[in-house]
Enzyme design. Structure first.
Site, PDB file in Angstrom:
ATOM      1  N   ASP A 110      -1.306   2.901  11.672  1.00 23.10           N
ATOM      2  CA  ASP A 110      -2.146   3.032  10.490  1.00 23.10           C
ATOM      3  C   ASP A 110      -3.049   1.814  10.379  1.00 23.10           C
ATOM      4  OD1 ASP A 110      -3.061   4.393   8.264  1.00 23.10           O
ATOM      5  OD2 ASP A 110      -1.689   3.372   6.904  1.00 23.10           O
ATOM      6  N   HIS A 117     -11.347  -0.733  -0.267  1.00 21.57           N
ATOM      7  CA  HIS A 117      -9.909  -0.744  -0.525  1.00 21.57           C
ATOM      8  C   HIS A 117      -9.324  -2.136  -0.306  1.00 21.57           C
ATOM      9  CE1 HIS A 117      -5.731   0.518  -0.625  1.00 21.57           C
ATOM     10  NE2 HIS A 117      -5.552   0.087   0.605  1.00 21.57           N
ATOM     11  N   TYR A 229       6.889  -7.110   2.636  1.00 18.77           N
ATOM     12  CA  TYR A 229       5.822  -7.142   3.646  1.00 18.77           C
ATOM     13  C   TYR A 229       5.427  -8.541   4.113  1.00 18.77           C
ATOM     14  CZ  TYR A 229       1.785  -8.563   0.756  1.00 18.77           C
ATOM     15  OH  TYR A 229       0.895  -9.256  -0.020  1.00 18.77           O
TER      16      TYR A 229
END
Length: 396
Positions: A110, A117, A229
């Site tokens: 991805d 964004h 993350y």
């Protein structure tokens, strides 16, 4: 024999002819195309002898592996065949078939290709930084590896994921169902023929390898993602499910949708530079939340070209295979109603939107989200992608 008609204004006319996999009443899975509101079996239409034996298989992988010249030849045959008389047993009403994941997903990457964004998230998460983009963002298509096994076809229920999370006020991490479940409206690109290890795909040859495109919803558990993350990136907050549309629109059908990407400054390194400039796609998406359109993201606003994404994915010598899938990352435009993720649309939950008369921020159990899209087709037509739909069910 029968001659098929296509309703006026259909997004599935002769200019489209996407590829998919269907079954009837639990029977075997078969390869098909869609014309209007009919599913047309390719094996029964074109035959299953010789090279056409791939149309007797349960996924598109065999056909995709035959390569670009074969894709061109079959598309020409298919357009001619469905424009004439079609065997009766090859045709089924769309409403009477089940649609399946059209290809076996070999691997999945991805990307993060929307400047709007990335800038919005930068402003949300790093409000004191004058530049919302990370220093590398305009030099390479940033991406992460996901789980191919959790890619599901439209209509599959999505179980609310559980995991660790730690909010700003929590003294320690807690475990439980995500409370900030989100979507990401994306486009996915399907690799038809891959590259050998150590032999990157040049940016100018990417079109020979990309078979087609699907709608892609990268469901995201923002609370799990935020805790996990740093420093290595998304893992459990993304890996639980991704939804794709059941029809693969051939890249060959998207010629009329080609547009230039936004200007790329600073200049990219040579392996990402494209003769004539990088190309994007003029695809208009819609995001439906419980049946109400809440956003219309424009793919034409994406900064990085699909060709650049594939070239970057392989530039280190990484191999790709038939059925590899790489997605664009969230598609967002410059306006608020063009944001492709709810974390952007509600500004991290601080600015709720009204959906069916209720103020909403993130997804609740029972919510249903559908992505839809259309693009310019040949001869002034428009072509569609179908939908990528999923409903949230409670954590198991």
């Amino acid at each position: 024999m029968t001659r098929l008609s296509v309703p006026e204004g259909s997004l599935f006319g002769l200019a489209n002819l996407p590829y998919g996999v269907y079954s009837i009443a639990g029977g075997p899975r078969r390869i098909a195309t869609r014309l209007g509101d009919h599913v047309v079996d390719l094996g029964l239409l074109l035959g299953t002898e010789g090279e056409d034996a791939v149309f007797d298989e349960p996924t598109l992988n065999g056909f995709m592996a035959q390569g670009h010249a074969r894709w061109v030849a079959v598309r020409t045959r298919l357009q001619e065949a469905v424009a004439g008389e079609v065997p009766d047993d090859a045709v089924h009403p769309l409403a009477e078939v089940a649609l399946h994941l059209p290809f076996e997903v070999a691997d999945y990457v991805d990307f993060y290709a929307s400047e709007h964004h990335a800038s919005n998230l930068g402003r949300l998460f790093r409000p004191d930084n004058p530049d919302p983009l990370m220093p590398n963002w305009k030099h390479l298509p940033v991406g992460y590896h996901g789980r191919s096994a959790s890619v599901v076809v439209s209509g599959t229920d999505i179980v609310r994921p559980s995991g660790q999370r730690k909010g700003p006020q929590d003294p320690a991490p807690v475990f439980g169902p995500s409370v900030r479940l989100d979507i990401e409206a994306e486009l996915g690109f399907v690799v038809g023929t891959g590259n050998a290890m150590g032999e990157p795909i040049p940016v100018g040859e990417a079109e020979q390898h990309i078979f087609g495109a699907v709608l892609f919803n990268d469901w995201s558990a923002r609370d799990i993602q935020a805790w996990e993350y740093v420093p290595l990136g998304p893992n459990l907050g993304k890996s639980f499910a991704s939804t794709v549309s059941p029809w693969v629109v051939p890249l060959l059908a998207l010629e009329a949708a080609r547009v230039a990407t936004p200007t790329q400054e600073p200049a990219v390194l040579p392996y990402l530079a494209m003769e004539g400039g990088p190309w994007g796609l003029d695809i208009d998406l819609e995001v439906e939340w419980n049946g109400e359109v809440v956003s219309r993201p424009p793919y034409a606003a994406m900064y990085w070209s699909p060709a650049q994404m594939l070239a970057h994915l392989t530039v280190n010598g990484a191999p790709t295979r038939t059925g590899d899938l790489f997605a664009s990352g969230t598609i967002s435009g410059p306006e608020k109603d063009q944001r492709g993720a709810f974390i952007e649309l509600t500004w991290g939950g601080a600015e709720p939107i009204v959906v069916k008369g209720e103020e909403r921020t993130f997804l609740q159990d029972g919510d249903e989200v559908a992505l839809l899209a259309s693009a310019p087709g040949a001869d002034g037509s428009r072509i569609g992608f179908g939908e990528a739909r999923g409903r949230i069910v409670p954590a198991s």
